[in-house]
Structure formats: structure tokens, C-alpha cells
Design an enzyme around this catalytic site. Sequence first.
Site, PDB file in Angstrom:
ATOM      1  N   LYS A  45    -107.526  12.111   0.594  1.00  0.00           N
ATOM      2  CA  LYS A  45    -106.920  11.445  -0.558  1.00  0.00           C
ATOM      3  C   LYS A  45    -105.562  12.055  -0.840  1.00  0.00           C
ATOM      4  CE  LYS A  45    -107.805  10.835  -5.485  1.00  0.00           C
ATOM      5  NZ  LYS A  45    -108.688  11.152  -6.584  1.00  0.00           N
TER       6      LYS A  45
ATOM      7  N   LYS B 214    -107.800  16.878  -0.796  1.00  0.00           N
ATOM      8  CA  LYS B 214    -107.086  16.156  -1.835  1.00  0.00           C
ATOM      9  C   LYS B 214    -105.737  16.837  -2.029  1.00  0.00           C
ATOM     10  CE  LYS B 214    -107.612  14.434  -6.477  1.00  0.00           C
ATOM     11  NZ  LYS B 214    -108.554  14.318  -7.589  1.00  0.00           N
TER      12      LYS B 214
HETATM   13  C1  PBG Z   1    -108.728  13.730 -10.654  1.00  0.00           C
HETATM   14  C2  PBG Z   1    -108.636  12.402  -9.995  1.00  0.00           C
HETATM   15  C3  PBG Z   1    -107.475  11.855  -9.471  1.00  0.00           C
HETATM   16  C4  PBG Z   1    -107.807  10.595  -8.985  1.00  0.00           C
HETATM   17  C5  PBG Z   1    -109.177  10.415  -9.180  1.00  0.00           C
HETATM   18  N1  PBG Z   1    -109.687  11.537  -9.801  1.00  0.00           N
HETATM   19  C6  PBG Z   1    -106.123  12.437  -9.328  1.00  0.00           C
HETATM   20  C7  PBG Z   1    -105.453  13.021 -10.501  1.00  0.00           C
HETATM   21  O1  PBG Z   1    -105.444  12.468 -11.600  1.00  0.00           O
HETATM   22  O2  PBG Z   1    -104.870  14.086 -10.292  1.00  0.00           O
HETATM   23  C8  PBG Z   1    -106.817   9.646  -8.390  1.00  0.00           C
HETATM   24  C9  PBG Z   1    -107.298   8.287  -8.063  1.00  0.00           C
HETATM   25  C10 PBG Z   1    -106.196   7.312  -7.862  1.00  0.00           C
HETATM   26  O3  PBG Z   1    -104.995   7.627  -7.966  1.00  0.00           O
HETATM   27  O4  PBG Z   1    -106.538   6.148  -7.577  1.00  0.00           O
HETATM   28  N2  PBG Z   1    -109.923  14.393 -10.476  1.00  0.00           N
END
Ligand code: PBG
Length: 343
Positions: free
Chosen positions: A267, A213
Site C-alpha cells: 500500500k 505500507k
Molecule cells: C491508516 C490508514 C490509511 C489508509 C487506511 N488506513 C492511511 C493514512 O491515513 O495514513 C489509507 C487508505 C486510502 O488512502 O485509501 N491506518
Amino acid sequence: MNKFTLPRQTAGRTVDEITGSRRLRRMRKADWSRRLVQENRLTVDDLIWPIFVIDGDNRREEIAAMPGVYRMTIDLAVREAERAARLGIPAIATFPNVDLALRDQTGSHILDADNVINRATRAIKAAVPEIGIITDAALDPFTDHGHDGILRDGVIVNDETVAQVTVAAVLQAASGADIIAPSDMMDGRIGAIRDGLDAAGFQDVAIMSYATKFASAFYGPYREAVGTAGLLKGDKKTYYIDHANSDEAVREAEQDIAEGADMIMVKPGMPYLDIIRRLKDEFQMPTFAYQVSGEYAMIMAAAENGWIDGDKAMLESLLAFKRAGCDGILTYFAPKVAEMLRD
Ligand code: PBG
């Protein structure tokens, strides 16, 4: 000279001399031949649908930066899960927008067996047992600072966060989650969650690691959706991967696999197709991409302006994940794509 012997002469050599008579356009000449040689296909079996849940009854809220995506109360989420199952979508992934009063420094509400995520899981599992439920054992929707970890003196503390996330994962499994997908990028979380699940008797609950991520600008609309946009101070660079790095992403995935991840995820998605390909080649694991909120928003915004054909761009972006090596994609387009594939 008849029309079949016209010289195909360029300045110097003929095209056949240049290509050695190889002509790659031959198989592109008709729809039937293009279908015959198509290497990758998108099917409904590739889709995981992320949804946003809130407390209340029969209510849905718009998310400005995600046209067509809504936060939904559990009763509506159950109906959407039923629709997803009817469409053949294999799994949904739930994310909460938690009442601000329930958020604190440590995200303690994630440990409430009756928080909105655990109640949603129980309700969906009871009504739609045939759909897979993926829950995120991350603290960010539960903390009053929007970070994915416990914040002490300005520092995200790793081990304490892992301990808490592990308990949260067990509670989610006890509520009926089929896959735990921890998105916080703390070191050691996969192994700790595996141990925790096994110790509690949840050997069959799988772990999809958000293995790679990246610290990314593409999460903006999600933060509006879960209500962390206004809370978050600073950035997540001390725990998400620097988006300049690729070898580090391989090491992260390797570590999570060694700790027991059943599936790995990259991601965001489209800007990271190179990472997907590297991980698939290197590990041959079930590999997923999360086409995140900002990617969804970009396609929708351009489409709404008439600048691109939204449906075609959506399908092309999803097929690109398959070509890069993905077994499946988390995408907010899931129900729309499933309907298009059905029709
Ligand atoms: C954080 C989380 C994020 C997403 C899902 N869980 C990133 C964040 O806020 O830093 C992003 C999902 C998306 O952008 O569709 N645990």
C-alpha cells in the site's frame, strides 16, 4: 514481381533479417488471438471493497475527493454488502468515521465493543454471512491527533499501541470479522494479534498484514473520508516505510510472515508495483495491493475532466496489479468493476 514477393528492405537488412523472422505482432493481430495468449485476467474474485461507515440511520455523506464513494450508516452498509455479495465480491473492508467527541489521545474508543465498526461487523455478518469481512485494527480514526499509534510527549509509542491494537483485534473478531488487517505498522503487531486471537479462541480468524505500507501522499482523500485530515499534525514517517526503500519493504514483509501473517499487502498500489513483484517472487504468499484513495481520486478526476477514459484506465490499473503478482486488490472501484465484469 507479384505482391507476395515484395522486398521488405530497410536501409541495410530486411526486417526478417533483423528479427530472425520472429514477429511478436503475429499473435496481436486479432481479438481472438489476443484473448488466446492473454497472460493475466481480472475477475470479480480479485476484488476487496473498502467502505466507510458512520453512525445514524439511512444516511450517506459525499466525500469530496472521492466522487462516487460515500460514508454510509450501518443500515445502508448492510445493503451495500448484500449488493457486493450478489455481484460475487468476496470481501469488504470497513473503515469508520467516528464522532469527534469520541476521539482521544489514545484512541480508546477502539476498545468499545459497541463502536461503529464492531456494530457494522455484527450487522453485516448477520445479514450477509457469505461475504468476508476485513477490519482494520488501527487507531487513526479513533485518536484526536489522527496518528495510528498512542502519542506520548510527541512520540508514537510502539508497545503500548500494540497491546491496545491486539485487544481491538480480538473485539473485532468477536464481532464477526473474518480477517484482521492491522494498518498501523507498529513493530510486533502481527505476532501479538495472532497470540491474542488464538488465546481468545479465534484460531480461524486470519491476518492480512499491511506488510509494506509506505509514507505516502496518496492517502489524502481517505483522511477526508475518516475525518483525520484536519487533526493530523506532522507525518507518519516514524512508522510507515520511506517510499525510497525497497529492501526494507522485503524485510518488513519477512518479519510479518514470520510472526504469522496469512496474507500480505502492499500500500499504496500503482506506484509500488515493483514491491508487489519482489514480495511475490520472494515469499509466494497471498499478496494484495491497496489501490488507495489518491489513486482512485486521480483516475476519477482525470476522467471527469474528459482527459482519460475512466473505465479503461480503471481496468488497466487493476489488471496491472495482477500482472505484478497480486492475488487480489482492495479498490474503491470494486462494485463498478464487478458490474462491468458481469455485463
Ligand atoms: C491508516 C490508514 C490509511 C489508509 C487506511 N488506513 C492511511 C493514512 O491515513 O495514513 C489509507 C487508505 C486510502 O488512502 O485509501 N491506518
